[in-house]
Motif scaffolding. Structure first.
Motif, mmCIF file in Angstrom:
data_model
loop_
_atom_site.group_PDB
_atom_site.id
_atom_site.type_symbol
_atom_site.label_atom_id
_atom_site.label_comp_id
_atom_site.label_asym_id
_atom_site.label_seq_id
_atom_site.Cartn_x
_atom_site.Cartn_y
_atom_site.Cartn_z
ATOM 1 N N GLN A 28 0.840 -1.190 0.000
ATOM 2 C CA GLN A 28 0.000 0.000 0.000
ATOM 3 C C GLN A 28 0.881 1.248 0.000
ATOM 4 O O GLN A 28 1.842 1.342 0.763
ATOM 5 N N VAL A 29 0.560 2.195 -0.876
ATOM 6 C CA VAL A 29 1.339 3.427 -0.994
ATOM 7 C C VAL A 29 0.789 4.455 -0.022
ATOM 8 O O VAL A 29 -0.389 4.804 -0.074
ATOM 9 N N ILE A 30 1.663 4.927 0.867
ATOM 10 C CA ILE A 30 1.276 5.964 1.823
ATOM 11 C C ILE A 30 2.022 7.260 1.533
ATOM 12 O O ILE A 30 1.477 8.335 1.640
ATOM 13 N N GLY A 31 3.262 7.160 1.135
ATOM 14 C CA GLY A 31 4.092 8.336 0.887
ATOM 15 C C GLY A 31 4.539 8.405 -0.561
ATOM 16 O O GLY A 31 3.745 8.270 -1.491
ATOM 17 N N GLY A 37 6.349 -0.197 -14.726
ATOM 18 C CA GLY A 37 5.384 -0.918 -15.550
ATOM 19 C C GLY A 37 4.036 -0.242 -15.394
ATOM 20 O O GLY A 37 3.905 0.957 -15.581
ATOM 21 N N ARG A 38 3.041 -1.004 -15.000
ATOM 22 C CA ARG A 38 1.725 -0.428 -14.753
ATOM 23 C C ARG A 38 1.373 -0.432 -13.278
ATOM 24 O O ARG A 38 0.237 -0.190 -12.907
ATOM 25 N N ARG A 39 2.357 -0.686 -12.432
ATOM 26 C CA ARG A 39 2.114 -0.765 -10.994
ATOM 27 C C ARG A 39 2.783 0.389 -10.262
ATOM 28 O O ARG A 39 3.838 0.860 -10.664
ATOM 29 N N THR A 40 2.172 0.794 -9.174
ATOM 30 C CA THR A 40 2.719 1.853 -8.338
ATOM 31 C C THR A 40 3.241 1.224 -7.051
ATOM 32 O O THR A 40 2.498 0.579 -6.327
ATOM 33 N N TYR A 41 4.533 1.416 -6.806
ATOM 34 C CA TYR A 41 5.196 0.833 -5.643
ATOM 35 C C TYR A 41 5.637 1.936 -4.687
ATOM 36 O O TYR A 41 6.068 3.006 -5.127
ATOM 37 N N PRO A 42 5.629 1.658 -3.378
ATOM 38 C CA PRO A 42 6.257 2.591 -2.435
ATOM 39 C C PRO A 42 7.766 2.642 -2.692
ATOM 40 O O PRO A 42 8.378 1.628 -3.046
ATOM 41 N N LEU A 77 5.180 13.136 -1.817
ATOM 42 C CA LEU A 77 4.138 13.052 -0.807
ATOM 43 C C LEU A 77 2.880 13.745 -1.300
ATOM 44 O O LEU A 77 2.955 14.795 -1.935
ATOM 45 N N PRO A 78 1.711 13.173 -1.007
ATOM 46 C CA PRO A 78 0.475 13.850 -1.410
ATOM 47 C C PRO A 78 0.332 15.170 -0.666
ATOM 48 O O PRO A 78 0.700 15.272 0.503
ATOM 49 N N GLN A 79 -0.189 16.160 -1.366
ATOM 50 C CA GLN A 79 -0.388 17.477 -0.767
ATOM 51 C C GLN A 79 -1.556 17.416 0.201
ATOM 52 O O GLN A 79 -2.631 16.936 -0.124
ATOM 53 N N ALA A 80 -1.341 17.912 1.403
ATOM 54 C CA ALA A 80 -2.410 17.929 2.402
ATOM 55 C C ALA A 80 -3.400 19.037 2.066
ATOM 56 O O ALA A 80 -3.025 20.135 1.656
ATOM 57 N N ALA A 81 -4.662 18.732 2.224
ATOM 58 C CA ALA A 81 -5.695 19.734 1.960
ATOM 59 C C ALA A 81 -5.645 20.797 3.048
ATOM 60 O O ALA A 81 -5.292 20.532 4.197
#
Length: 103
Positions: A28-31, A37-42, A77-81
């Motif tokens: 699971q990607v948290i950061g 390829g077509r996958r998203t890795y941490p 890192l995702p931008q915090a709202a």
């Protein structure tokens, strides 16, 4: 491409990274993340697989830098709202009555 991760030199290639990550199930990607390829890795998972080192031995920045130079798409890192302002019950009642709430 030669890069240094956790003070150790590595000769990485895009095809080598693709081969190393083949068959690895993404966590699971948290950061920060890397699209391989077509996958998203941490980032830390990718670093552990390609360097065979413990995740505590290197930083996410080192792996992000290497993956970017190899041409992989990296995400930070995702931008915090922005936090929503919470109105007090008095301010909420004022808004409902049509009177502007005092900030």
């Amino acid at each position: 491409m030669r890069c240094v991760i956790a003070r150790f030199p590595f000769d990485l290639t895009k095809s080598g990274v693709l081969e190393s990550m083949k068959g690895i199930k993404p966590e699971q990607v948290i950061g920060e993340s890397v699209i391989i390829g077509r996958r998203t890795y941490p980032v830390k998972q990718v670093g552990q697989v390609i360097t065979r080192q413990d995740r505590r031995d290197f930083s996410a920045g080192e792996v992000l830098r290497a993956m970017t130079q190899l041409g992989f798409t990296c995400r930070g890192l995702p931008q915090a709202a922005a936090p929503k302002s919470v109105l007090s019950p008095f301010q909420q009642a004022s808004v409902m009555l049509g009177v502007p709430a005092a900030a």
